[in-house]
Enzyme design. Sequence first.
Site, PDB file in Angstrom:
ATOM      1  N   GLY A 108      68.598  -6.895  38.029  1.00  5.56           N
ATOM      2  CA  GLY A 108      68.464  -5.760  37.122  1.00  5.56           C
ATOM      3  C   GLY A 108      69.798  -5.051  36.989  1.00  5.56           C
ATOM      4  N   CYS A 120      69.752 -10.708  43.496  1.00  3.57           N
ATOM      5  CA  CYS A 120      70.690  -9.661  43.049  1.00  3.57           C
ATOM      6  C   CYS A 120      70.132  -8.251  43.284  1.00  3.57           C
ATOM      7  CB  CYS A 120      71.104  -9.881  41.604  1.00  3.57           C
ATOM      8  SG  CYS A 120      72.250 -11.264  41.487  1.00  3.57           S
ATOM      9  N   TYR A 121      69.713  -7.552  42.224  1.00  2.00           N
ATOM     10  CA  TYR A 121      69.147  -6.222  42.440  1.00  2.00           C
ATOM     11  C   TYR A 121      67.954  -6.326  43.392  1.00  2.00           C
ATOM     12  CZ  TYR A 121      66.917  -1.695  41.643  1.00  2.00           C
ATOM     13  OH  TYR A 121      66.352  -0.457  41.836  1.00  2.00           O
ATOM     14  N   HIS A 156      72.514 -15.601  41.072  1.00  4.90           N
ATOM     15  CA  HIS A 156      71.379 -15.969  40.210  1.00  4.90           C
ATOM     16  C   HIS A 156      71.095 -17.474  40.292  1.00  4.90           C
ATOM     17  CE1 HIS A 156      70.635 -12.189  38.081  1.00  4.90           C
ATOM     18  NE2 HIS A 156      71.929 -11.982  38.192  1.00  4.90           N
ATOM     19  N   GLU A 172      68.629 -19.000  39.038  1.00  4.26           N
ATOM     20  CA  GLU A 172      67.862 -19.449  37.872  1.00  4.26           C
ATOM     21  C   GLU A 172      68.728 -19.903  36.700  1.00  4.26           C
ATOM     22  OE1 GLU A 172      68.119 -14.893  37.425  1.00  4.26           O
ATOM     23  OE2 GLU A 172      68.186 -16.408  38.995  1.00  4.26           O
ATOM     24  N   ASP A 204      52.569 -22.437  16.982  1.00  2.00           N
ATOM     25  CA  ASP A 204      51.759 -21.590  17.857  1.00  2.00           C
ATOM     26  C   ASP A 204      50.313 -21.448  17.357  1.00  2.00           C
ATOM     27  OD1 ASP A 204      54.243 -21.305  18.978  1.00  2.00           O
ATOM     28  OD2 ASP A 204      54.604 -19.326  18.119  1.00  2.00           O
ATOM     29  N   SER A 248      48.760 -23.265  15.159  1.00  2.00           N
ATOM     30  CA  SER A 248      48.092 -24.573  15.038  1.00  2.00           C
ATOM     31  C   SER A 248      47.576 -25.064  16.392  1.00  2.00           C
ATOM     32  CB  SER A 248      49.047 -25.617  14.446  1.00  2.00           C
ATOM     33  OG  SER A 248      49.451 -25.242  13.153  1.00  2.00           O
ATOM     34  N   LYS A 251      57.418 -21.542  24.415  1.00  6.02           N
ATOM     35  CA  LYS A 251      57.326 -22.419  23.235  1.00  6.02           C
ATOM     36  C   LYS A 251      57.366 -23.906  23.609  1.00  6.02           C
ATOM     37  CE  LYS A 251      57.989 -21.532  19.015  1.00  6.02           C
ATOM     38  NZ  LYS A 251      57.033 -21.165  17.978  1.00  6.02           N
TER      39      LYS A 251
END
Length: 518
Positions: free
Chosen positions: A58, A85-86, A171, A173, A229, A231, A374
């Site tokens: 953050g 991190c934060y 990080h 990720e 989405d 569909s 998605k």
Amino acid sequence: MEHLTLESIVVLDFGSQYTQLIARRIRELNVFSVVLPCTAKLEEIKAQNPVGIILSGGPCSVYDSDAPPADERVFDLGVPVLGICYGLHWMVHKLGGKVVPGTHREYGHADVSRVASSRLLEDVPTEQTVWMSHGDRAENLPTGFVQTAKSSTALAAMEYAEKRYYAVQFHPEVHHTKHGTTLLRNFVVKICGAQQNWTPQLFVESTVAQIRNTVGDGHAICGLSGGVDSSVAATLVAKAIGKRLTCIFVNNGVLRKDEFTKVQKNLRDKLGLNVVAVDATERFLSKLAGVTDPERKRKIIGNEFIEVFDVEAHRIAKISGDVDWLVQGTLYPDVIESVSVRGPSVTIKSHHNVGGLPDKMKLKLIEPLRDLFKDEVRRIGRDLGMPEEILERQPFPGPGLAVRILGEVNAERVGILQEADQIVVDEIKRAGLYRKVWQSFAVLLPVKSVGVMGDQRTYANTCAVRAVESEDGMTADWAPLPYEVLRTISSRIVSEVRGINRVVYDITSKPPGTIEWE
């Protein structure tokens, strides 16, 4: 509709730009993960059946007056906790250590050395390059913690193995941290013991069973756009309740060329959906006449859609009895974007879903995709046997071409843009790039310029071409399309589309720009 009650890794969001990435990386391990704001109540966290908690990064310092708060009792849930991190600073601060402003701020690449054995850092090289983003650092560790890695200027990792508390100052990720996935796998699979069973097949089976159970003998309606989405959402619900789902497809006058016909054919013939198609072109365009403000365009299109949808829903109810449920293709980024760490989010988009529809029509929502990103939606679609031409469609905005026509929207300008846009799509597909770019399209500008065609001077419109690369639409880079492709697009548009005599290419990334021009 309730979420699936799988075990999960809960990511508490302290405002990091990378929070969604943490969730994505965990799901890539076939483990379900859910993002909650750091302000989530303990009961909300427990309701997700967590086998582990991750505290995100953050932008704040733990000592800021507006530092985001969280319930300290997450440390008492009896599950492993990983601070990033934060999240590391918050862990140190709350468990009795001391965080101080760093003498050297670290942003970007940094070299980190392991200084003690650690389950979290198993199979990670002793020396590794990571992605840092912090100003504060941990000076005194809480009782029971040991340092397990360091950078040249600060502590890089710590743990209290007995209590299964872990934290890193970098990080894991982001792709820039080369061995980040290994570290996250160690935490999620080895330390938390999470089952790697989050698969498309499991999702489809449990969601279909859940919809059947929830809807019972009721009827549902779905507003279809023809995009991925809505569909996939409709196909999932139809698998559960069959013809008791009626899909409404509205032509709002700002669809792409021939889309009203093509989408109906796909939905009926290839997906077997029960579709009611309504051509409301004149109604929409008459309301948009003279309007140039982007937000007003969106509101008008949204409101008119609600009116048309309302009329059709009541007509359907007269034929098939009460309609109780509304299906929407809400995705997980929409859910996360609507919940902010510090109160209401800024409205970046006002067209994600059909705002106001449930209130006006007293319908209960079914959002079968609200836990998915998605790319996961596309995987689900493949598992359902849906055709690739639907699944690989690039995202298209709710207000359609209206937000790609700068200035007034009228039938003539829509027609010009439809022709130009079709050329962009055709040439991108011909070059084999359609799946490689996130979105590619044309924009009609309210700018006229002088040109020469044959022996005559022209004074006509300018068209901008936009193509971007992205993982999930949250950030995007402009796509470096080959010159030959750009040359062909430009020459075809200028020679084939009456009303355009100049083509420019947009080389703006997001941020600072948005993907759409309005």
